[in-house]
Design an enzyme around this catalytic site. Structure first.
Site, short mmCIF file in Angstrom:
data_model
loop_
_atom_site.label_atom_id
_atom_site.label_comp_id
_atom_site.label_asym_id
_atom_site.label_seq_id
_atom_site.Cartn_x
_atom_site.Cartn_y
_atom_site.Cartn_z
N LYS A 1 4.78 2.91 -2.60
CA LYS A 1 5.28 3.63 -1.44
C LYS A 1 5.64 2.89 -0.20
O LYS A 1 6.42 3.00 0.78
CB LYS A 1 4.06 4.36 -0.90
CG LYS A 1 2.76 3.70 -0.38
CD LYS A 1 1.67 4.68 0.28
CE LYS A 1 0.39 3.89 0.82
NZ LYS A 1 -0.49 3.54 -0.08
N GLY A 2 5.16 1.37 -0.14
CA GLY A 2 5.63 0.50 0.83
C GLY A 2 5.31 0.63 2.16
O GLY A 2 4.22 1.40 2.55
#
Ligand code: B12
Length: 244
Positions: free
Chosen positions: A126-127
């Protein structure tokens, strides 16, 4: 040479705001003590703008006042990004073409530190800030060991995975835990693996001084606001070479 002064009410008036806690019950004397501290810190005049009891026997203060110090921007020392910021496509392509295998990354939050949000932001799919984490890169093989990992466990996993890079997060700075843990980690890698076989050592966290890499025995420090693409670009720069 560019000289600047803080700005509060009017340009260059030198006004700053500081906050701190004193181990005093909140009363008039405690407020006077806060102003005395501010004066000793070079704030003159110093105005107490907020005071609030913080549990038993402690008071939190905000002081607003003028400093006479000047900042010379030519003397500022920072670590500038000295490698190109690549796109995810470029990063995958250059690893595939030049390394001819996946680049292996092992990440962990070491010591008693349980703040995993930062390392997860860099590693997980998801960063952060609209960028996907390192797990999303086809040519990166990522192992995220999570929180409260001991240094021996980290060294063992790095060895077992044949890690090209080890990414460590340290968020808690109480009693310099982040510095002590980082030094212990880099020393353990130096002891366990000969130079040349050692993975690239990277640490990150919001309160690191990026200038301290050599002092802490690591290759690079990343601080507040780091994004996964910056880290991936650095990995390519340090381990693979230029994309051209
Ligand atoms: C969320 C949080 C928690 C959560 C953590 C949940 C989790 N799974 O992570 C919980 C509730 C568990 C928690 C617990 C505690 N917390 Co806390 N917590 C926070 C908080 C509010 C946010 C941290 C965060 O998630 N930031 C968001 C991430 C995205 O930012 P980041 O960590 O900076 O990461 C970025 C960069 O630094 C960098 N980065 C970080 N790591 C790495 C690693 C690498 C390799 C790279 C390249 C980059 C990188 O990239 C990231 C993305 O940009 C902060 C306060 C704050 N606002 O920062 C306090 C804070 C960190 N906590 C604090 C404290 C004191 C604690 C406790 C000791 C409280 C207690 N008495 O129990 C415990 C300690 C638990 C432990 N054993 O570690 C203090 C630390 C003070 C200090 N001087 O050390 C803070 C600063 C709050 C405060 N002002 O007092 N906490």
């Amino acid at each position: 040479m560019t000289i600047v002064r803080p700005y509060g009410d009017t340009t260059g008036d030198g006004m700053v705001q500081v906050s701190f806690t004193l181990p005093l019950v909140h009363d008039k004397r405690a407020e006077g003590a806060a102003v005395q501290l501010a004066n000793k810190m070079g704030l003159d005049p110093a105005m107490l703008v907020h005071a609030k009891p913080m549990g038993e026997g402690f008071t939190f203060f905000v002081v607003y006042g003028r400093v006479n110090h000047l900042v010379d921007t030519d003397e500022v020392q920072v670590v500038e990004r000295d490698f190109p910021l690549l796109s995810a496509k470029e990063i995958n392509a250059v690893i595939k073409r030049k390394l001819r295998r996946r680049l292996t990354v092992v990440g962990a939050c070491i010591g008693t530190d349980a703040h995993t949000v930062g390392i997860d932001a860099i590693l997980n799919l998801k960063g952060i800030a609209g960028e996907k984490g390192l797990e999303s890169y086809r040519e990166l093989a990522v192992t995220n060991m999570g929180a409260q990992v001991s240094v021996p466990e980290l060294v063992e996993t790095a060895r077992a995975q044949k890690a090209d890079a080890v990414l460590v997060s340290q968020v808690v700075t109480q009693r310099d835990a982040h510095l002590l843990n980082t030094r212990a980690m880099s020393a353990a890698f130096r002891e366990a693996m000969p130079a040349g076989r050692r993975p690239l050592l990277i640490v990150g966290g919001p309160r690191f001084d990026e200038l301290m890499a050599a002092d802490l025995g690591v290759d690079r420090i990343f601080s507040r606001g780091t994004t996964p693409r910056e880290v991936a670009s650095y990995l390519v720069h340090a381990l693979v070479g230029s994309p051209s």
